[in-house]
Scaffold this motif. Structure first.
Motif, PDB file in Angstrom:
ATOM      1  N   GLY A   1       0.774  -1.242   0.000  1.00  0.00           N
ATOM      2  CA  GLY A   1       0.000   0.000   0.000  1.00  0.00           C
ATOM      3  C   GLY A   1       0.798   1.281   0.000  1.00  0.00           C
ATOM      4  N   PHE A   2       2.119   1.214   0.038  1.00  0.00           N
ATOM      5  CA  PHE A   2       2.922   2.435  -0.048  1.00  0.00           C
ATOM      6  C   PHE A   2       2.842   2.986  -1.474  1.00  0.00           C
ATOM      7  CE2 PHE A   2       4.297   0.819   3.879  1.00  0.00           C
ATOM      8  CZ  PHE A   2       5.009   1.777   4.562  1.00  0.00           C
ATOM      9  N   GLU A   3       2.846   4.308  -1.602  1.00  0.00           N
ATOM     10  CA  GLU A   3       2.645   4.924  -2.899  1.00  0.00           C
ATOM     11  C   GLU A   3       3.724   5.966  -3.204  1.00  0.00           C
ATOM     12  OE1 GLU A   3      -1.269   6.540  -3.295  1.00  0.00           O
ATOM     13  OE2 GLU A   3      -2.186   4.560  -3.461  1.00  0.00           O
ATOM     14  N   LEU A   4       3.939   6.186  -4.508  1.00  0.00           N
ATOM     15  CA  LEU A   4       4.788   7.272  -4.989  1.00  0.00           C
ATOM     16  C   LEU A   4       3.887   8.358  -5.544  1.00  0.00           C
ATOM     17  CD1 LEU A   4       7.533   5.258  -6.953  1.00  0.00           C
ATOM     18  CD2 LEU A   4       7.563   5.969  -4.558  1.00  0.00           C
ATOM     19  N   ASN A   5       4.003   9.573  -5.013  1.00  0.00           N
ATOM     20  CA  ASN A   5       3.200  10.701  -5.475  1.00  0.00           C
ATOM     21  C   ASN A   5       4.041  11.593  -6.382  1.00  0.00           C
ATOM     22  OD1 ASN A   5       1.867   9.736  -2.893  1.00  0.00           O
ATOM     23  ND2 ASN A   5       0.351  11.194  -3.609  1.00  0.00           N
ATOM     24  N   PHE A   6       3.556  11.790  -7.584  1.00  0.00           N
ATOM     25  CA  PHE A   6       4.304  12.463  -8.648  1.00  0.00           C
ATOM     26  C   PHE A   6       4.032  13.966  -8.644  1.00  0.00           C
ATOM     27  CE2 PHE A   6       4.774  12.818 -13.542  1.00  0.00           C
ATOM     28  CZ  PHE A   6       6.113  13.130 -13.421  1.00  0.00           C
ATOM     29  N   MET A   7       5.094  14.765  -8.717  1.00  0.00           N
ATOM     30  CA  MET A   7       5.012  16.223  -8.846  1.00  0.00           C
ATOM     31  C   MET A   7       5.869  16.652 -10.039  1.00  0.00           C
ATOM     32  SD  MET A   7       5.876  17.253  -4.910  1.00  0.00           S
ATOM     33  CE  MET A   7       4.807  16.923  -3.523  1.00  0.00           C
TER      34      MET A   7
END
Length: 585
Positions: free
Chosen positions: A341-347
């Motif tokens: 469930g860990f996520e990478l959030n893109f900016m």
């Protein structure tokens, strides 16, 4: 890997092992660096990515078509990887299961999971004719078998599921949908990990022999695993400690994949470092992991030996090796975190400075080609975005611009790309592309090139998330054509951000001199230092000039993203953040 000596900083850094901080440790110092040029070179020389995991795919199907008259179909599955040129590379075949429309194949399909690439998988299912059942499946001509259906997906779609399983509907070739249901195919991915057990060891030596004339020895340890042939395979080395005959090295973390088993003998050699590469052997000994654990419990030392040149026998030295710390721990992989469930959030942050050229002119880096060909900014957004999007469940991405004269007539060094005063998020990679295209019509190019505000804003978002969620990690992509005019402010911002769940990818476009940018990327092993003297906790920057990548064989995405899993793991391990407990299937 040769002698396991790094060419980073003259070979004095630790190499190999599992680079992570002490259990429960904070973010500071020590052996927490994730990237190492020598280790990367070792893998690339063998045609492997710098950080990869071996994956095994298990396949099962349900409600397949029955093409046999007197019995049920005899299905076999074939798995392909679609290459960048569109060609299919066969990865493997399952066994044939007789008389089954709901097969669960035992034969696994192995492949290397590569975070930095989009790996398109194609699955074909065949009914194998009875007369071929006694032949090895690899020798079967597929054109002689009856086609039952195909399916496709991206490997990231499987490994990001909590169950690591994905069910796909089978269809005819070329996506032709027939009148009848062709059944489903379920793919389950498992990491090929023998064990997640790792040990963290702190070594100390006493009374080392002095090999230098005008100073004391500069010792380091090299650890090798004894292999069945009788030789030894180097698996790691400590850093060099200068001018010290009683050194204590930083903790080393060794995984079971490296040492094999706790009883497997290891050769531990102590050398005096020489810049020429001709390191002088001080002494060596042979111990297993179990032996080292015993030394720690009993607080005993082990004597080094050396071969006497004139006699050929082993001479026992006064020099001793001690184990000051021995900790057994669980070593979690990048996929362990992602699938729990860990996520990478893109900016994204886009450079709107005037040096890019008038967007209306074809020679501008911002020129929107009517033919649909991407400019460098669009290319970088698409290539990085299409990889990272699979690791963010809601696919709402942050999009900023900097260095432009915005809607109110002022120059801003961090503005919302979509023109909104409140929300900076857009829907998907397509939303970033649309916001970028819209901004080119509404924002005037200005300057100068300043990164500080964008990095501080990203750090603010990442820091805010820590108050309620430790399972998000942020990735900021900065695309720029220019030379920084706020380098020290940028370094200060990066050092502050190094404590946060944040990595920063920088793409340099155009023909500018990017020497300054390369200083931000601590691949030389020297961490950034702020104006107040604070040293970065870890390396969070990866920079690549697009023009250099185009000359080589790897893509912009691969060059940028290859360090990201390592940076993610360095952050999580240093803070002893573990994957969430897996729900039972």
């Amino acid at each position: 890997m040769g002698s396991c000596f790094s060419d980073v900083r003259g070979g004095q850094q630790a190499v190999g092992g599992t680079r992570q901080g002490p259990i429960g440790g904070g973010g500071g110092g020590g052996n927490n660096g994730g990237h190492n040029d020598a280790v990367d070179h070792f893998f690339r020389a063998r045609g492997q990515p710098a950080l990869f995991s071996q994956i095994e795919l298990s396949l099962s199907a349900s409600k397949l078509r029955d093409l046999d008259i007197m019995s049920k179909s005899d299905p076999m599955a074939v798995v392909y990887l679609r290459k960048t040129d569109g060609k299919l590379e066969e990865l493997g075949r399952t066994e044939v299961i007789s008389n089954s429309l709901d097969p669960a194949w035992i034969e696994k399909i192995s492949l290397a999971y590569q975070f930095e690439t989009v790996q398109h998988l194609i699955f074909h299912v065949y009914d194998v004719d009875t007369k071929y059942h006694n032949l090895p499946v690899k020798t079967l001509k597929l054109k002689d078998q009856d086609f039952l259906g195909e399916a496709s997906c991206v490997l990231s779609e499987i490994v990001t599921k909590q169950s690591r399983s994905l069910t796909l509907s089978l269809h005819n070739k070329n996506l032709q949908v027939g009148l009848r249901n062709l059944g489903t195919l379920t793919i389950h991915a498992e990491e090929s990990v023998a064990s997640r057990t790792a040990v963290e060891i702190t070594f100390r030596c006493s009374h080392l022999e002095n090999k230098d004339i005008f100073s004391k020895s500069d010792p380091f340890l090299r650890i090798s695993r004894v292999v069945e042939s009788g030789g030894s395979l180097p698996i790691c080395k400590t850093e060099v400690i200068n001018n010290n005959l009683n050194p204590t090295w930083r903790p080393l973390c060794l995984s079971m994949q490296q040492f094999g088993s706790k009883e497997n003998p290891l050769v531990i050699e102590c050398f005096d470092f020489n810049t020429s590469g001709n390191h002088a052997l001080i002494g060596k000994l042979q111990k297993s992991i179990a032996d080292l654990e015993k030394l720690h419990k009993e607080r005993n030392g082990a004597n080094f030996t050396i071969t006497a040149s004139h006699h050929g026998h082993e001479k026992v030295l006064r020099s001793q090796l001690f184990v000051d710390q021995f900790l057994e721990k669980q070593q979690y992989s990048f996929l362990d975190y992602i699938s729990s469930g860990f996520e990478l959030n893109f900016m994204v942050a886009v450079d709107f400075t005037a040096s890019n050229g008038n967007p209306r002119n074809p020679d501008s880096l911002h020129y929107m080609d009517p033919s649909g060909r991407y400019n460098p900014y669009q290319q970088a957004i698409m290539e990085v975005g299409e990889v990272i999007q699979f690791y963010d469940s809601d696919r709402r991405f942050t999009a900023w611009g900097f260095g432009g004269r915005t809607y109110d007539g002022t120059v801003s060094h961090c503005f919302n790309l979509n023109g909104s005063q409140d929300g900076y998020e857009v829907e998907g990679v397509e939303g970033i592309m649309a916001a970028y295209a819209g901004a080119l019509h509404n924002v005037s190019l200005a300057g100068p090139t300043l990164f500080g505000q964008v990095i501080n804003r990203a750090a603010q978002v990442a820091g805010h998330s820590l108050s309620h969620n430790h399972s998000k990690y942020y990735v900021l992509l900065i695309i720029t054509d220019g030379v920084l005019t706020d380098q020290q402010e940028t370094i200060d911002a990066l050092v502050r951000a190094s404590d946060l769940p944040l990595s920063i990818l920088i793409v340099g476009v155009g023909g500018a001199d990017f020497t300054q940018m390369e200083k931000l990327d601590a691949d030389n092993g020297i961490r950034l230092e702020s104006s107040t003297g604070r040293v970065a906790t870890r390396d969070i920057v990866q920079f690549v000039p697009m023009r250099e990548v185009h000359r080589g064989s790897i893509s912009v995405v691969q060059a940028l993203l290859e360090e990201l899993p390592g940076q993610f793991l360095t952050y999580m391990r240093a803070r002893d953040i573990k994957p969430r407990a897996q729900m039972p299937l």
